[in-house]
Design an enzyme around this catalytic site. Structure first.
Site, PDB file in Angstrom:
ATOM      1  N   CYS A 136      46.037  46.255  34.109  1.00 14.87           N
ATOM      2  CA  CYS A 136      45.686  46.339  35.529  1.00 14.87           C
ATOM      3  C   CYS A 136      46.925  46.648  36.362  1.00 14.87           C
ATOM      4  O   CYS A 136      47.681  45.741  36.729  1.00 14.87           O
ATOM      5  CB  CYS A 136      45.041  45.020  35.966  1.00 14.87           C
ATOM      6  SG  CYS A 136      44.547  44.995  37.699  1.00 14.87           S
ATOM      7  N   CYS A 139      47.178  45.107  39.812  1.00 13.05           N
ATOM      8  CA  CYS A 139      47.526  43.681  39.798  1.00 13.05           C
ATOM      9  C   CYS A 139      49.005  43.465  39.469  1.00 13.05           C
ATOM     10  O   CYS A 139      49.663  42.632  40.083  1.00 13.05           O
ATOM     11  CB  CYS A 139      46.716  42.937  38.740  1.00 13.05           C
ATOM     12  SG  CYS A 139      45.031  43.485  38.558  1.00 13.05           S
ATOM     13  N   ASP A 140      49.503  44.193  38.493  1.00 11.98           N
ATOM     14  CA  ASP A 140      50.801  43.828  37.915  1.00 11.98           C
ATOM     15  C   ASP A 140      51.922  44.842  38.138  1.00 11.98           C
ATOM     16  O   ASP A 140      53.077  44.551  37.829  1.00 11.98           O
ATOM     17  CB  ASP A 140      50.640  43.594  36.392  1.00 11.98           C
ATOM     18  CG  ASP A 140      49.675  42.448  36.103  1.00 11.98           C
ATOM     19  OD1 ASP A 140      49.603  41.528  36.934  1.00 11.98           O
ATOM     20  OD2 ASP A 140      49.003  42.476  35.060  1.00 11.98           O
TER      21      ASP A 140
HETATM   22  P1  FAD Z   1      34.676  38.537  35.659  1.00  9.59           P
HETATM   23  O1  FAD Z   1      35.842  37.965  36.341  1.00  9.59           O
HETATM   24  O2  FAD Z   1      34.890  39.517  34.572  1.00  9.59           O
HETATM   25  O3  FAD Z   1      33.806  37.327  35.123  1.00  9.59           O
HETATM   26  C1  FAD Z   1      32.714  37.561  34.278  1.00  9.59           C
HETATM   27  C2  FAD Z   1      32.091  36.232  33.963  1.00  9.59           C
HETATM   28  O4  FAD Z   1      30.864  36.453  33.261  1.00  9.59           O
HETATM   29  C3  FAD Z   1      32.946  35.320  33.076  1.00  9.59           C
HETATM   30  O5  FAD Z   1      32.953  34.038  33.628  1.00  9.59           O
HETATM   31  C4  FAD Z   1      32.194  35.298  31.745  1.00  9.59           C
HETATM   32  O6  FAD Z   1      32.336  34.066  31.066  1.00  9.59           O
HETATM   33  C5  FAD Z   1      30.766  35.491  32.232  1.00  9.59           C
HETATM   34  N1  FAD Z   1      29.849  35.995  31.237  1.00  9.59           N
HETATM   35  C6  FAD Z   1      29.926  37.152  30.522  1.00  9.59           C
HETATM   36  N2  FAD Z   1      28.893  37.223  29.654  1.00  9.59           N
HETATM   37  C7  FAD Z   1      28.151  36.099  29.846  1.00  9.59           C
HETATM   38  C8  FAD Z   1      26.977  35.578  29.232  1.00  9.59           C
HETATM   39  N3  FAD Z   1      26.353  36.238  28.261  1.00  9.59           N
HETATM   40  N4  FAD Z   1      26.501  34.364  29.645  1.00  9.59           N
HETATM   41  C9  FAD Z   1      27.120  33.695  30.649  1.00  9.59           C
HETATM   42  N5  FAD Z   1      28.238  34.158  31.264  1.00  9.59           N
HETATM   43  C10 FAD Z   1      28.745  35.325  30.852  1.00  9.59           C
HETATM   44  N6  FAD Z   1      41.780  41.709  40.702  1.00  9.59           N
HETATM   45  C11 FAD Z   1      42.371  41.492  41.907  1.00  9.59           C
HETATM   46  O7  FAD Z   1      41.735  41.650  42.948  1.00  9.59           O
HETATM   47  N7  FAD Z   1      43.666  41.064  41.981  1.00  9.59           N
HETATM   48  C12 FAD Z   1      44.426  40.829  40.883  1.00  9.59           C
HETATM   49  O8  FAD Z   1      45.597  40.466  40.990  1.00  9.59           O
HETATM   50  C13 FAD Z   1      43.826  41.039  39.615  1.00  9.59           C
HETATM   51  N8  FAD Z   1      44.514  40.787  38.490  1.00  9.59           N
HETATM   52  C14 FAD Z   1      43.931  40.990  37.269  1.00  9.59           C
HETATM   53  C15 FAD Z   1      44.663  40.759  36.130  1.00  9.59           C
HETATM   54  C16 FAD Z   1      44.106  40.942  34.899  1.00  9.59           C
HETATM   55  C17 FAD Z   1      44.915  40.660  33.662  1.00  9.59           C
HETATM   56  C18 FAD Z   1      42.756  41.397  34.802  1.00  9.59           C
HETATM   57  C19 FAD Z   1      42.121  41.579  33.454  1.00  9.59           C
HETATM   58  C20 FAD Z   1      42.022  41.666  35.936  1.00  9.59           C
HETATM   59  C21 FAD Z   1      42.602  41.477  37.192  1.00  9.59           C
HETATM   60  N9  FAD Z   1      41.906  41.731  38.356  1.00  9.59           N
HETATM   61  C22 FAD Z   1      42.480  41.502  39.577  1.00  9.59           C
HETATM   62  C23 FAD Z   1      40.518  42.204  38.332  1.00  9.59           C
HETATM   63  C24 FAD Z   1      39.569  41.033  38.591  1.00  9.59           C
HETATM   64  O9  FAD Z   1      39.885  40.004  37.703  1.00  9.59           O
HETATM   65  C25 FAD Z   1      38.128  41.460  38.417  1.00  9.59           C
HETATM   66  O10 FAD Z   1      37.845  42.537  39.285  1.00  9.59           O
HETATM   67  C26 FAD Z   1      37.172  40.317  38.725  1.00  9.59           C
HETATM   68  O11 FAD Z   1      37.489  39.178  37.970  1.00  9.59           O
HETATM   69  C27 FAD Z   1      35.734  40.698  38.432  1.00  9.59           C
HETATM   70  O12 FAD Z   1      34.954  39.612  38.776  1.00  9.59           O
HETATM   71  P2  FAD Z   1      33.480  39.434  38.197  1.00  9.59           P
HETATM   72  O13 FAD Z   1      32.973  38.168  38.805  1.00  9.59           O
HETATM   73  O14 FAD Z   1      32.692  40.651  38.372  1.00  9.59           O
HETATM   74  O15 FAD Z   1      33.640  39.255  36.625  1.00  9.59           O
END
Ligand code: FAD
Ligand code: NAP
Length: 334
Positions: A136, A139-140
């Site tokens: 990302c 982010c980094d």
């Molecule tokens: P996610 O955060 O991907 O969460 C998905 C959830 O779904 C998880 O809790 C998982 O357990 C759950 N899940 C999946 N399958 C199932 C299932 N079958 N049953 C029940 N639960 C399930 N964004 C920023 O804005 N700023 C940053 O600094 C930043 N840094 C990042 C650093 C890294 C290393 C990464 C990988 C990403 C970063 N991002 C950052 C991006 C950000 O993390 C994502 O855009 C955001 O987390 C997406 O949110 P979400 O709720 O859609 O899903």
């Protein structure tokens, strides 16, 4: 014995989208159940500093997610450590089977299962994740001011990340396994014009090399896919940009998807192709993939689920199963 739990709104996923949906659905008195999945807190629990969450100049990703969970709980959301293993979206109420054996039935479902960066699967890549290896740049990238960086990949993400990283890096080497980029031509033009970016064609990442004390990257070994010859490239950051995979396992055979599996929602809405099923966050978002946009979509999903539920005649006992088509979005004008 199998336990069955019924809820008006089942939220699947505990990232920013899921927890925000939990806050809003609770405040709408929908008494939601949120199932956290295998990664409670989602992708941000895998990172350290988050510097673009409004209101916090800097916050640790895991801390931010603990606060979001506490916020959702405080509003009345029931949060359960379980994994949904299958989702029946044809029956009413919707039926979710879980890993614990509990069956969750729900009048509406908010899918917030996120997306996962694809990784190469190298042991050295795994060893330096979070210590110089990232997926990302937004982010980094900031942490590599004045340093040399390597980006792996040849799609839009890799090219956009390479371009973005020139804001910080002294040099960016783009390692690609072919001599042709998959990305859009306009991005390629920008890449080739940028004096800080040097493509390394016909190469794959062979190994990330670095130190243990302190833990950090010092360079990579890239292998020529034609000759096998190894080129060593010094760098402090390695960005793997070989694609993102939406976590769509529960719905990929039932809901409409596009752009490599992202769930399609109606424009300006989180409504999917099945009424009563809403999708938010990275599961639907091939473009921004940020915490704040995911949280915004979680809010939208809860508001739209509330509106959709209010329009249903759920207590009359009649079959509310509707033909496929988008559910009703909240009218932005109201
Ligand atoms: P996610 O955060 O991907 O969460 C998905 C959830 O779904 C998880 O809790 C998982 O357990 C759950 N899940 C999946 N399958 C199932 C299932 N079958 N049953 C029940 N639960 C399930 N964004 C920023 O804005 N700023 C940053 O600094 C930043 N840094 C990042 C650093 C890294 C290393 C990464 C990988 C990403 C970063 N991002 C950052 C991006 C950000 O993390 C994502 O855009 C955001 O987390 C997406 O949110 P979400 O709720 O859609 O899903
Ligand atoms: P992508 O288009 O699938 O590209 C992945 C790249 O990584 C390809 O160049 C591929 O090489 C390479 N790759 C894959 N596996 C590899 C491996 N194991 N080793 C080495 N290289 C590997 O993924 P993306 O760039 O993340 O884009 C995903 C989708 O989002 C696309 O549809 C894209 O258009 C879209 N997107 C759009 C925008 C935008 O509109 N601005 C921005 C970002 C992404 P090959 O080319 O040889 O297969």
């Amino acid at each position: 014995m199998t336990e069955t739990r019924h809820t008006k709104v089942l939220i699947i996923g505990s990232g920013p989208a899921g927890y925000t949906a939990g806050v809003y659905a609770s405040r709408a008195m929908l008494e939601p159940i949120l199932v956290q999945g295998i990664e409670p807190g989602g992708q941000l629990t895998t990172t350290t500093e988050v510097e673009n969450w409004p209101g916090d100049t800097e916050v640790q990703g895991p801390d931010l997610m603990i606060r979001m969970e506490a916020h959702a709980r405080a509003m009345g959301c029931e949060i359960i450590g379980d994994i949904i293993t299958s989702l029946d979206m044809q029956s009413r109420p919707f039926k979710a089977q879980s890993d614990s054996g509990t069956v969750y039935t729900a009048d509406a479902v908010i899918l917030a299962t996120g997306a996962r960066a694809k990784w190469l699967g190298l042991p050295s890549e795994e060893a330096f994740k979070g210590f110089g290896v990232s997926a990302c740049a937004t982010c980094d990238g900031f942490f590599y001011r004045g340093q040399e960086i390597v980006v792996v990949g040849g799609g839009n993400t890799a090219v956009e990340e390479a371009l973005f990283l020139t804001n910080f890096a002294s040099k960016v080497t783009l390692i690609h396994r072919r001599d042709e980029l998959r990305s859009e031509k306009i991005l390629q033009d920008r890449l080739f014009k940028n004096p800080k970016i040097e493509p390394l064609w016909f190469h794959e990442l062979d190994e990330v090399v670095g130190t243990d004390m302190p833990k950090g990257v010092e360079g990579v070994r890239a292998r020529n896919v034609k000759t096998g010859e190894i080129t060593e490239i010094p760098c402090k950051g390695v960005f793997i940009a070989i694609g993102h995979a939406p976590a769509n396992e529960l719905v990929k055979d039932t809901l409409e998807t596009h752009m490599g599996g992202y769930v399609v929602t109606k424009p300006d809405s989180t409504a999917t192709s099945i009424p009563g099923i809403f999708a938010a966050g990275d599961l639907t978002d091939h473009k921004y993939r940020q915490a704040v946009t995911s949280a915004g979509m979680g809010c939208m999903a809860a508001l739209e689920a509330e509106r959709w539920l209010a329009e249903q005649d759920l207590d009359s006992g009649k079959d509310t199963t509707e033909p496929l088509g988008y559910g009703a979005p909240v009218d932005a004008a109201e």
